[in-house]
Design an enzyme around this catalytic site. Structure first.
Site, PDB file in Angstrom:
ATOM      1  N   SER A  46       0.632  -1.212  -0.115  1.00 36.93           N
ATOM      2  CA  SER A  46      -0.217  -0.080   0.031  1.00 36.93           C
ATOM      3  C   SER A  46       0.775   1.268   0.105  1.00 36.93           C
ATOM      4  O   SER A  46       1.620   1.475  -0.921  1.00 36.93           O
ATOM      5  CB  SER A  46      -1.036   0.015   1.146  1.00 36.93           C
ATOM      6  OG  SER A  46      -1.778   0.996   1.179  1.00 36.93           O
ATOM      7  N   HIS A  47       0.699   2.217   0.902  1.00 36.84           N
ATOM      8  CA  HIS A  47       1.352   3.320   1.130  1.00 36.84           C
ATOM      9  C   HIS A  47       2.840   3.313   1.722  1.00 36.84           C
ATOM     10  O   HIS A  47       3.460   4.494   1.840  1.00 36.84           O
ATOM     11  CB  HIS A  47       0.313   4.405   1.903  1.00 36.84           C
ATOM     12  CG  HIS A  47       0.185   3.530   3.370  1.00 36.84           C
ATOM     13  ND1 HIS A  47      -0.513   2.572   3.332  1.00 36.84           N
ATOM     14  CD2 HIS A  47       0.543   4.307   4.541  1.00 36.84           C
ATOM     15  CE1 HIS A  47      -0.650   2.376   4.806  1.00 36.84           C
ATOM     16  NE2 HIS A  47       0.055   3.150   5.455  1.00 36.84           N
TER      17      HIS A  47
ATOM     18  N   ASP B 280      -1.671   6.906  -3.730  1.00 38.79           N
ATOM     19  CA  ASP B 280      -0.655   6.257  -2.877  1.00 38.79           C
ATOM     20  C   ASP B 280       0.078   5.159  -3.829  1.00 38.79           C
ATOM     21  O   ASP B 280      -0.216   4.712  -5.016  1.00 38.79           O
ATOM     22  CB  ASP B 280      -1.129   5.500  -1.574  1.00 38.79           C
ATOM     23  CG  ASP B 280      -2.190   4.315  -1.684  1.00 38.79           C
ATOM     24  OD1 ASP B 280      -3.012   4.475  -2.800  1.00 38.79           O
ATOM     25  OD2 ASP B 280      -2.034   3.851  -0.657  1.00 38.79           O
TER      26      ASP B 280
ATOM     27  N   ASP C  35      -0.818   1.724  -4.245  1.00 42.86           N
ATOM     28  CA  ASP C  35      -1.571   0.646  -4.926  1.00 42.86           C
ATOM     29  C   ASP C  35      -2.747   1.451  -5.454  1.00 42.86           C
ATOM     30  O   ASP C  35      -3.608   0.689  -5.873  1.00 42.86           O
ATOM     31  CB  ASP C  35      -1.942  -0.361  -4.049  1.00 42.86           C
ATOM     32  CG  ASP C  35      -2.685  -0.116  -2.652  1.00 42.86           C
ATOM     33  OD1 ASP C  35      -2.525   0.901  -2.462  1.00 42.86           O
ATOM     34  OD2 ASP C  35      -3.335  -0.930  -2.386  1.00 42.86           O
TER      35      ASP C  35
ATOM     36  N   ASP D  77      -5.169   3.153  -3.925  1.00 35.16           N
ATOM     37  CA  ASP D  77      -6.470   2.975  -3.275  1.00 35.16           C
ATOM     38  C   ASP D  77      -6.794   4.156  -2.214  1.00 35.16           C
ATOM     39  O   ASP D  77      -7.833   4.343  -1.645  1.00 35.16           O
ATOM     40  CB  ASP D  77      -6.602   1.789  -2.342  1.00 35.16           C
ATOM     41  CG  ASP D  77      -5.883   1.573  -1.381  1.00 35.16           C
ATOM     42  OD1 ASP D  77      -4.727   2.138  -1.122  1.00 35.16           O
ATOM     43  OD2 ASP D  77      -5.810   0.567  -0.478  1.00 35.16           O
ATOM     44  N   ARG D  78      -5.726   5.092  -1.916  1.00 36.48           N
ATOM     45  CA  ARG D  78      -6.003   6.442  -1.295  1.00 36.48           C
ATOM     46  C   ARG D  78      -5.787   7.532  -1.906  1.00 36.48           C
ATOM     47  O   ARG D  78      -5.263   7.503  -3.162  1.00 36.48           O
ATOM     48  CB  ARG D  78      -4.864   6.169  -0.104  1.00 36.48           C
ATOM     49  CG  ARG D  78      -4.880   4.995   0.808  1.00 36.48           C
ATOM     50  CD  ARG D  78      -3.836   5.102   1.913  1.00 36.48           C
ATOM     51  NE  ARG D  78      -3.887   3.866   2.947  1.00 36.48           N
ATOM     52  CZ  ARG D  78      -3.744   3.899   3.924  1.00 36.48           C
ATOM     53  NH1 ARG D  78      -3.408   5.075   4.857  1.00 36.48           N
ATOM     54  NH2 ARG D  78      -3.776   2.788   4.589  1.00 36.48           N
TER      55      ARG D  78
ATOM     56  N   LYS E 261     -11.129   0.738  -1.460  1.00 37.65           N
ATOM     57  CA  LYS E 261     -10.591   1.866  -1.395  1.00 37.65           C
ATOM     58  C   LYS E 261     -10.396   2.368  -3.013  1.00 37.65           C
ATOM     59  O   LYS E 261      -9.712   1.652  -3.539  1.00 37.65           O
ATOM     60  CB  LYS E 261     -10.036   2.292  -0.636  1.00 37.65           C
ATOM     61  CG  LYS E 261     -10.036   2.311   0.955  1.00 37.65           C
ATOM     62  CD  LYS E 261      -8.755   2.964   1.714  1.00 37.65           C
ATOM     63  CE  LYS E 261      -7.630   2.251   1.832  1.00 37.65           C
ATOM     64  NZ  LYS E 261      -7.799   0.750   2.736  1.00 37.65           N
TER      65      LYS E 261
END
Length: 616
Positions: free
Chosen positions: A173-174, A339, A341, A343-344, A439
């Site tokens: 992720s982030h 971010d 991947d 999703d943010r 997300k």
């Protein structure tokens, strides 16, 4: 001449057959892949192209490999995340993937799954390991993003659109990427949602007893070329990263209306992909389809180490974008970032920041008017417990169903699958809707652009445009403002973080209604527990809450999204309706409550930190 050409053609075909692997045909160019060029049945722009290839393949040979359990493979709320060096150690990744397939049992046999990730270091090598284990465990087909790249919401879209069994997403992720940074993997199930606990619990059980890895003896598949590679009983289809996802976005939003805003000479925007996965999507969406100049997107080269940066779209780590958006009168009208991947998201106006808690509330309040997907209204809305209560006020005034759930997108998925929720969000820069079960950073960005586009319909060139700041202030005037801030203390020693939590639990145990915490009178204090209204499951110990009689509150919880140590998160919120105070700086408005939270928790004493790593 005709006979000569025929002879050459037959010779070419004969040579191609001789050169075929005993296991597969490897696609190396469009001339050999026989891509038909036919669009997927939905016929939407940017959709998946079907390809076909004729193969002569022998049966796949399974080459079992002995292994033994490795400690520490408990899957968290967002999959399994560790340092890259741990995942690249012997059998670490293979053990987890094999345990996943073993936990699914005969259910996985003959199924189709998808595979992709955020482009970080080790993803390409990991893909080959996963493909061999998939073939060895009876998976029929794997749909892979080109170069192993798929944004997390794009993977969810593919699972849903193609009705796949599920998918594997390679991402931390982030978190930063690279040989010395983080790596992660998770499994999404057949609605496109993160795997439920019944599956993740089974995966962990198998990691503790695993003895064998079921590798298929097949060569590596070229993931750089769109097309299909077929083995006997196993197929790998490489698709464009935008497959199914971009067409879905075109159904959700009015791209003509968006283009009317974005292509205006008196409107400017800046999108920062942070050298992460949305760099594979942003130029196509914002520049090619919506008419923004190429200068409107930045850091769109997808790099394995994210350019040495921390791909977390907040005011600290997206500093390059923040500096641009706060550069004065020449700053763009709209700014956004996503971010690792995809999703943010973070939303900015000219010199103006929209908090994630406000963002989901403002999107929900304007969704029916501005986004075609919601033209018939919202089914309901939901937020995670630590997220500010701005969405609650929207639901109350608009007569919408409202749900408060624990942190973790799987809780929203249950509500969506049951038709209870249309728009949802988390304060951790995650916002989305029921178009997917994840997300979706680009969805949030396009939602804000849709609101701006609708509010500025019919504006003549040179006429003052409605801005992000205008929309926020109009919202606060109507619904009131929930001042909100989050303090992150990253990389705290787990023992110290746990000691602080134990201390807070002892405070809660002795606290009673009416107790004074500084100037604030306690309404209640608890450890948040959630009973799912759909399946009745109970999630306990989801965050320590102190809620006061004026609706102010502070919350503490430990984040499960890091790869090492613990992140202590402190959430502060205070509701305000006084028009003279609505435009105060959040840190100023919340100062007295922040002081009380720090004193109550003894956070600085336990953690040894005198200030947070990140303030949102």
């Amino acid at each position: 001449l005709t006979l000569s050409l025929l002879f050459q053609s037959l010779t070419f075909v004969s040579n191609e057959n001789v050169n075929m692997s005993s296991h597969s045909v490897r696609i190396s160019s469009s001339s050999t892949s026989k891509v038909s060029g036919a669009r997927a049945p939905h016929g939407r722009s940017g959709g998946r192209f079907h390809s076909s290839v004729t193969t002569r393949a022998s049966a796949i040979t399974i080459a079992p490999s002995p292994t033994k359990p490795i400690e520490g493979q408990k899957t968290g709320t967002s999959g399994l995340r560790k340092k890259t060096a741990i995942f690249t150690s012997e059998n670490y990744l293979a053990n987890w993937v094999q345990s996943l397939f073993s936990s699914l049992g005969s259910e996985i046999e003959g199924q189709t799954i998808c595979l992709g990730g955020d482009g970080r270091y080790f993803n390409k090598e990991a893909s080959q390991i996963i493909l061999k284990l998939a073939a060895g465990n009876g998976v029929k087909k794997v749909v892979v993003g080109q170069n192993a790249i798929l944004a997390t919401p794009a993977a969810s879209a593919i699972i849903r659109e193609q009705k796949l069994y599920g998918g594997l997403i390679m991402s931390a992720s982030h978190n930063p990427g690279g040989p010395d940074e983080d790596w992660g993997i998770k499994f999404n199930y057949n609605s496109g949602e993160p795997a439920p606990e019944r599956i993740t619990d089974e995966i962990f059980k198998y990691t503790e007893t695993i003895t064998e890895l079921k590798f298929a003896d097949i060569p590596d598949v070229d993931l750089a070329v769109v097309g299909t590679t077929e083995f006997d009983g196993f197929t790998v289809e490489v698709v464009e990263s935008t497959a199914d996802y971009l067409p879905l976005l075109q159904e959700v939003f009015d791209f003509d209306m968006l283009k009317s805003l974005i292509s205006r000479p008196d409107f400017s925007m800046k999108f920062d992909a942070m050298h992460a996965v949305t760099g594979a999507y942003a130029p196509k969406i914002f520049c090619e389809l919506l008419g923004a100049p190429e200068s409107s997107v930045m850091n769109c080269g997808v790099l394995e180490d994210f350019g040495g940066g921390h791909p977390d779209p907040n005011l600290t780590y997206a500093k390059e974008l923040v500096d641009i958006m706060y550069s004065g009168d020449d700053a763009p009208d709209f700014g956004a970032a996503s971010d690792g991947d995809g999703d943010r998201n973070m939303i900015l106006g000219k010199g103006f920041f929209i908090s994630p808690s406000d963002s989901v509330a403002m999107i929900a309040a304007n969704a029916q008017e501005c986004i075609p997907y919601f033209k018939d209204g919202l089914k309901g809305v939901a937020r995670s417990m630590p997220t500010g209560g701005a969405l609650d006020k929207v639901a109350e005034k608009m007569g919408l169903q409202f749900y408060e759930v624990p942190t973790g997108w799987k809780f929203f998925g249950n509500l969506m699958d049951d038709g209870r929720c249309s728009v949802c969000g988390e304060e951790s820069f995650g916002t989305s809707s029921d178009h997917v079960r994840e997300k979706d950073g680009l969805w949030a960005v396009l939602s804000w652009l849709s609101i701006l586009a609708k509010k500025n319909e019919g504006k003549a060139a040179g006429e003052k445009l409605v801005t992000v700041e205008d929309i926020a202030k109009e919202h606060w005037a109507k619904f009131g403002r929930n001042f909100f801030s989050r303090y992150d203390y990253e990389g705290v020693e787990s023992e110290k973080a746990d000691a602080m939590v134990d201390h807070l639990r002892s405070v809660i145990a002795s606290a009673k209604k009416g107790d004074k915490f500084g100037e604030f009178e306690l309404d209640f204090a608890d450890d948040f527990e959630y009973t799912d209204p759909v399946d009745g499951s109970v999630a306990s110990k989801q965050g320590l809450r102190f809620v006061f009689t004026d609706s102010s509150r502070f919350i503490f919880r430990l984040s499960g999204t890091g790869s090492s140590g613990a992140t202590i998160r402190m959430y502060i919120e205070q509701y305000e309706t006084d028009p003279s105070k609505l435009e105060m700086d959040a840190q100023v408005a919340l100062k007295s409550l922040i002081d009380v939270a720090l004193e109550t928790s003894k956070l600085q004493e336990f953690s040894g930190r005198d200030k947070p790593t990140v303030i949102t």
